[in-house]
Design a protein around this motif. Structure first.
Motif, PDB file in Angstrom:
ATOM      1  N   LEU A  94       0.806  -1.219   0.000  1.00 12.44           N
ATOM      2  CA  LEU A  94       0.000   0.000   0.000  1.00 12.44           C
ATOM      3  C   LEU A  94       0.843   1.273   0.000  1.00 12.44           C
ATOM      4  O   LEU A  94       0.315   2.355  -0.279  1.00 12.44           O
ATOM      5  CB  LEU A  94      -0.926   0.030   1.223  1.00 12.44           C
ATOM      6  N   ALA A  95       2.115   1.167   0.321  1.00 16.46           N
ATOM      7  CA  ALA A  95       2.961   2.353   0.450  1.00 16.46           C
ATOM      8  C   ALA A  95       3.047   3.102  -0.882  1.00 16.46           C
ATOM      9  O   ALA A  95       3.449   2.557  -1.901  1.00 16.46           O
ATOM     10  CB  ALA A  95       4.362   1.957   0.921  1.00 16.46           C
ATOM     11  N   GLY A  96       2.650   4.361  -0.864  1.00 16.21           N
ATOM     12  CA  GLY A  96       2.691   5.185  -2.063  1.00 16.21           C
ATOM     13  C   GLY A  96       1.353   5.294  -2.770  1.00 16.21           C
ATOM     14  O   GLY A  96       1.231   6.023  -3.756  1.00 16.21           O
ATOM     15  N   TYR A  97       0.326   4.573  -2.284  1.00 18.97           N
ATOM     16  CA  TYR A  97      -1.000   4.606  -2.894  1.00 18.97           C
ATOM     17  C   TYR A  97      -2.043   4.953  -1.840  1.00 18.97           C
ATOM     18  O   TYR A  97      -1.778   4.883  -0.636  1.00 18.97           O
ATOM     19  CB  TYR A  97      -1.352   3.244  -3.515  1.00 18.97           C
ATOM     20  N   LEU A  98      -3.220   5.326  -2.300  1.00 16.39           N
ATOM     21  CA  LEU A  98      -4.351   5.464  -1.393  1.00 16.39           C
ATOM     22  C   LEU A  98      -5.014   4.111  -1.235  1.00 16.39           C
ATOM     23  O   LEU A  98      -4.934   3.257  -2.119  1.00 16.39           O
ATOM     24  CB  LEU A  98      -5.368   6.478  -1.937  1.00 16.39           C
ATOM     25  N   ALA A  99      -5.678   3.913  -0.110  1.00 15.94           N
ATOM     26  CA  ALA A  99      -6.419   2.673   0.105  1.00 15.94           C
ATOM     27  C   ALA A  99      -7.546   2.946   1.082  1.00 15.94           C
ATOM     28  O   ALA A  99      -7.465   3.855   1.917  1.00 15.94           O
ATOM     29  CB  ALA A  99      -5.506   1.570   0.640  1.00 15.94           C
ATOM     30  N   GLU A 100      -8.616   2.157   0.959  1.00 19.67           N
ATOM     31  CA  GLU A 100      -9.749   2.293   1.851  1.00 19.67           C
ATOM     32  C   GLU A 100     -10.158   0.925   2.377  1.00 19.67           C
ATOM     33  O   GLU A 100      -9.905  -0.095   1.750  1.00 19.67           O
ATOM     34  CB  GLU A 100     -10.937   2.948   1.135  1.00 19.67           C
ATOM     35  N   LYS A 101     -10.802   0.942   3.555  1.00 21.96           N
ATOM     36  CA  LYS A 101     -11.360  -0.295   4.084  1.00 21.96           C
ATOM     37  C   LYS A 101     -12.795  -0.439   3.585  1.00 21.96           C
ATOM     38  O   LYS A 101     -13.380   0.502   3.052  1.00 21.96           O
ATOM     39  CB  LYS A 101     -11.315  -0.293   5.609  1.00 21.96           C
ATOM     40  N   TYR A 102     -13.350  -1.624   3.749  1.00 25.90           N
ATOM     41  CA  TYR A 102     -14.683  -1.883   3.217  1.00 25.90           C
ATOM     42  C   TYR A 102     -15.769  -1.159   4.009  1.00 25.90           C
ATOM     43  O   TYR A 102     -15.640  -0.934   5.212  1.00 25.90           O
ATOM     44  CB  TYR A 102     -14.967  -3.386   3.182  1.00 25.90           C
ATOM     45  N   ASP A 103     -16.848  -0.776   3.307  1.00 24.32           N
ATOM     46  CA  ASP A 103     -18.036  -0.198   3.933  1.00 24.32           C
ATOM     47  C   ASP A 103     -19.122  -1.245   4.138  1.00 24.32           C
ATOM     48  O   ASP A 103     -19.983  -1.101   5.005  1.00 24.32           O
ATOM     49  CB  ASP A 103     -18.600   0.934   3.063  1.00 24.32           C
ATOM     50  N   PHE A 104     -19.116  -2.293   3.291  1.00 26.50           N
ATOM     51  CA  PHE A 104     -20.126  -3.336   3.354  1.00 26.50           C
ATOM     52  C   PHE A 104     -19.443  -4.675   3.600  1.00 26.50           C
ATOM     53  O   PHE A 104     -18.456  -5.001   2.941  1.00 26.50           O
ATOM     54  CB  PHE A 104     -20.923  -3.402   2.040  1.00 26.50           C
ATOM     55  N   ASP A 105     -19.982  -5.451   4.532  1.00 26.99           N
ATOM     56  CA  ASP A 105     -19.383  -6.764   4.770  1.00 26.99           C
ATOM     57  C   ASP A 105     -19.888  -7.774   3.750  1.00 26.99           C
ATOM     58  O   ASP A 105     -20.755  -7.461   2.920  1.00 26.99           O
ATOM     59  CB  ASP A 105     -19.634  -7.231   6.209  1.00 26.99           C
ATOM     60  N   ASP A 106     -19.359  -8.978   3.799  1.00 31.50           N
ATOM     61  CA  ASP A 106     -19.676  -9.976   2.773  1.00 31.50           C
ATOM     62  C   ASP A 106     -21.134 -10.417   2.809  1.00 31.50           C
ATOM     63  O   ASP A 106     -21.713 -10.780   1.782  1.00 31.50           O
ATOM     64  CB  ASP A 106     -18.756 -11.190   2.902  1.00 31.50           C
ATOM     65  N   GLU A 107     -21.778 -10.371   3.986  1.00 31.55           N
ATOM     66  CA  GLU A 107     -23.195 -10.728   4.071  1.00 31.55           C
ATOM     67  C   GLU A 107     -24.063  -9.699   3.344  1.00 31.55           C
ATOM     68  O   GLU A 107     -25.016 -10.054   2.647  1.00 31.55           O
ATOM     69  CB  GLU A 107     -23.630 -10.829   5.537  1.00 31.55           C
ATOM     70  N   GLN A 108     -23.726  -8.433   3.493  1.00 27.98           N
ATOM     71  CA  GLN A 108     -24.516  -7.367   2.871  1.00 27.98           C
ATOM     72  C   GLN A 108     -24.442  -7.407   1.350  1.00 27.98           C
ATOM     73  O   GLN A 108     -25.378  -6.968   0.673  1.00 27.98           O
ATOM     74  CB  GLN A 108     -24.035  -6.007   3.386  1.00 27.98           C
ATOM     75  N   LEU A 109     -23.345  -7.910   0.802  1.00 27.04           N
ATOM     76  CA  LEU A 109     -23.162  -7.886  -0.653  1.00 27.04           C
ATOM     77  C   LEU A 109     -23.515  -9.194  -1.342  1.00 27.04           C
ATOM     78  O   LEU A 109     -23.518  -9.258  -2.573  1.00 27.04           O
ATOM     79  CB  LEU A 109     -21.702  -7.532  -0.978  1.00 27.04           C
ATOM     80  N   PHE A 110     -23.846 -10.231  -0.561  1.00 27.66           N
ATOM     81  CA  PHE A 110     -24.053 -11.536  -1.191  1.00 27.66           C
ATOM     82  C   PHE A 110     -25.245 -11.540  -2.150  1.00 27.66           C
ATOM     83  O   PHE A 110     -25.207 -12.193  -3.199  1.00 27.66           O
ATOM     84  CB  PHE A 110     -24.234 -12.622  -0.132  1.00 27.66           C
ATOM     85  N   SER A 111     -26.305 -10.807  -1.838  1.00 20.84           N
ATOM     86  CA  SER A 111     -27.460 -10.768  -2.737  1.00 20.84           C
ATOM     87  C   SER A 111     -27.077 -10.163  -4.084  1.00 20.84           C
ATOM     88  O   SER A 111     -27.574 -10.589  -5.139  1.00 20.84           O
ATOM     89  CB  SER A 111     -28.611  -9.974  -2.109  1.00 20.84           C
ATOM     90  N   ARG A 112     -26.172  -9.169  -4.072  1.00 19.54           N
ATOM     91  CA  ARG A 112     -25.722  -8.567  -5.331  1.00 19.54           C
ATOM     92  C   ARG A 112     -24.890  -9.565  -6.137  1.00 19.54           C
ATOM     93  O   ARG A 112     -24.973  -9.615  -7.370  1.00 19.54           O
ATOM     94  CB  ARG A 112     -24.915  -7.293  -5.056  1.00 19.54           C
ATOM     95  N   VAL A 113     -24.106 -10.364  -5.443  1.00 24.18           N
ATOM     96  CA  VAL A 113     -23.307 -11.381  -6.121  1.00 24.18           C
ATOM     97  C   VAL A 113     -24.205 -12.453  -6.728  1.00 24.18           C
ATOM     98  O   VAL A 113     -23.975 -12.922  -7.845  1.00 24.18           O
ATOM     99  CB  VAL A 113     -22.294 -12.009  -5.134  1.00 24.18           C
ATOM    100  N   GLU A 114     -25.253 -12.840  -5.989  1.00 25.49           N
ATOM    101  CA  GLU A 114     -26.199 -13.825  -6.522  1.00 25.49           C
ATOM    102  C   GLU A 114     -26.829 -13.337  -7.823  1.00 25.49           C
ATOM    103  O   GLU A 114     -26.923 -14.070  -8.807  1.00 25.49           O
ATOM    104  CB  GLU A 114     -27.288 -14.119  -5.495  1.00 25.49           C
ATOM    105  N   SER A 115     -27.268 -12.067  -7.820  1.00 25.30           N
ATOM    106  CA  SER A 115     -27.886 -11.520  -9.035  1.00 25.30           C
ATOM    107  C   SER A 115     -26.867 -11.403 -10.166  1.00 25.30           C
ATOM    108  O   SER A 115     -27.216 -11.480 -11.344  1.00 25.30           O
ATOM    109  CB  SER A 115     -28.506 -10.151  -8.741  1.00 25.30           C
ATOM    110  N   LYS A 116     -25.602 -11.258  -9.804  1.00 30.44           N
ATOM    111  CA  LYS A 116     -24.543 -11.119 -10.801  1.00 30.44           C
ATOM    112  C   LYS A 116     -24.290 -12.430 -11.543  1.00 30.44           C
ATOM    113  O   LYS A 116     -23.960 -12.426 -12.741  1.00 30.44           O
ATOM    114  CB  LYS A 116     -23.262 -10.654 -10.103  1.00 30.44           C
ATOM    115  N   ILE A 117     -24.452 -13.568 -10.849  1.00 29.71           N
ATOM    116  CA  ILE A 117     -24.149 -14.842 -11.485  1.00 29.71           C
ATOM    117  C   ILE A 117     -25.365 -15.469 -12.161  1.00 29.71           C
ATOM    118  O   ILE A 117     -25.220 -16.449 -12.905  1.00 29.71           O
ATOM    119  CB  ILE A 117     -23.550 -15.847 -10.474  1.00 29.71           C
ATOM    120  N   VAL A 118     -26.566 -14.913 -11.934  1.00 32.00           N
ATOM    121  CA  VAL A 118     -27.774 -15.483 -12.528  1.00 32.00           C
ATOM    122  C   VAL A 118     -27.686 -15.592 -14.053  1.00 32.00           C
ATOM    123  O   VAL A 118     -28.038 -16.641 -14.622  1.00 32.00           O
ATOM    124  CB  VAL A 118     -29.029 -14.681 -12.108  1.00 32.00           C
TER     125      VAL A 118
END
Length: 342
Positions: A219-243
């Protein structure tokens, strides 16, 4: 906690170099492997009372950051710093894809991309209006998914034949059943609230063979951020993505019918494993026509995504050219068959 990686040769602050894959010193050119960087050259400072305010160990300046930031630069001396207390415990990434496209390479790739827009304004195509280009690691969740699909459908086979002066149509109906085991590995979903999901999806694919176990020096020399949404919150979006991919695969298993009508399509997908991962992204801010346009570039492959402005004049000329070409083609056909086209 603020971390500086000090050059063992001259004491300057080192940053990750995308070309070599090592920490590199901008002052003397010395390079060090991330895996074997000497512990005594890592400067750390932690103040339990600080939530969003840190102090640069290089110049003493206050570093103010948003709560999501995990790596940044000192605004005064420019030293790259990593906020390590925001990368521990549940916030610690498991994997990272390091930058392989340097800033100079990113600028050149973006300028080349702007020249490829046939309908973009001429001034935009010069690629010379880059206001800012920022390299940052965007938080993603990668999902390994296992599941099953249970399919019931009615398939038809239609046959048309003639007997004497009569044309007959014969339709046979078939019950179709499928039970399919599903397995999808490393399906990505960006976990940053600030990032445009559509833009991040279009940056795919990344080469997962280059996934590394996470180490803070990347990460040294770049910007970085931590997650705002955990894996449970995003799983429904992933499901719709693979449909769409599941539907396409199911279709390949049912062939030889004139038509297929589904009566039951039950898909059960479960998370098998989840990886908190940081992906490299160059964010490009481009000034044109008194407006800032935002684009993103895959920091591993150089792929550029975003919506460039459209030239109304070029669009009009394009449609005019199509109309003229179509008219000329129709006139040639009419002449060839002895007709007249007015």
């Amino acid at each position: 906690m603020v971390i500086h990686y000090k050059c063992p040769n001259c004491g300057a602050d080192m940053a990750f170099d995308s070309d070599s894959g090592h920490l590199s010193c901008p002052s003397c050119g010395h390079e060090e492997s991330i895996e074997t960087f000497p512990e005594q050259n890592i400067e750390r400072k932690f103040d339990e009372g600080e939530a969003k305010e840190y102090h640069c160990e290089n110049c003493g300046a206050i570093i103010l950051t948003e709560a999501e930031t995990t790596a940044t630069h000192c605004s005064f001396c420019g030293a790259p710093v990593v906020l390590a207390d925001r990368l521990t415990g549940d916030l610690a990434p498991a994997k990272v894809i390091p930058f392989t496209v340097s800033k100079d390479e990113a600028v050149a790739a973006f300028k080349k991309w702007t020249r490829g827009g046939r309908l973009t304004p001429r001034g935009f195509m010069s690629g010379d209006r880059i206001k800012k280009m920022t390299g940052m690691y965007v938080p993603f969740w990668l999902y390994d998914i296992e599941g099953e699909a249970h399919i019931q459908a009615i398939g038809t086979q239609v046959r048309t034949y003639q007997s004497g002066d009569t044309i007959y149509t014969e339709t046979n109906f078939y019950d179709v059943f499928r039970e399919i085991d599903l397995s999808y590995l490393k399906v990505p979903a960006d976990a940053s609230e600030k990032m445009d999901d559509v833009l991040m999806d279009k940056l795919e694919p990344y080469d997962y063979s280059e996934l590394k176990d996470f180490r803070m020096p990347y990460l040294a020399g770049y910007l970085a951020e931590k997650y705002d949404f955990d894996d449970e919150q995003l799983f429904s979006r992933v499901e719709s993505k693979i449909v769409p991919y599941i539907d396409a695969y199911i279709s390949t298993t049912i062939s030889g019918y004139s038509s297929v009508s589904y009566t039951t399509k039950q898909i059960d997908a479960q998370k098998k494993k989840v990886y908190y991962t940081l992906f490299p992204v160059w964010m490009v801010y481009y000034d044109f026509d008194n407006k800032e346009h935002t684009f993103a570039m895959n920091g591993q492959t150089g792929k550029v995504v975003g919506k460039p402005p459209i030239s109304a004049g070029k669009v009009a000329l394009w449609f005019t050219g199509i109309a003229v070409s179509s008219f000329a083609a129709m006139k040639a056909i009419a002449f060839a068959v002895g007709g007249v086209l007015w």
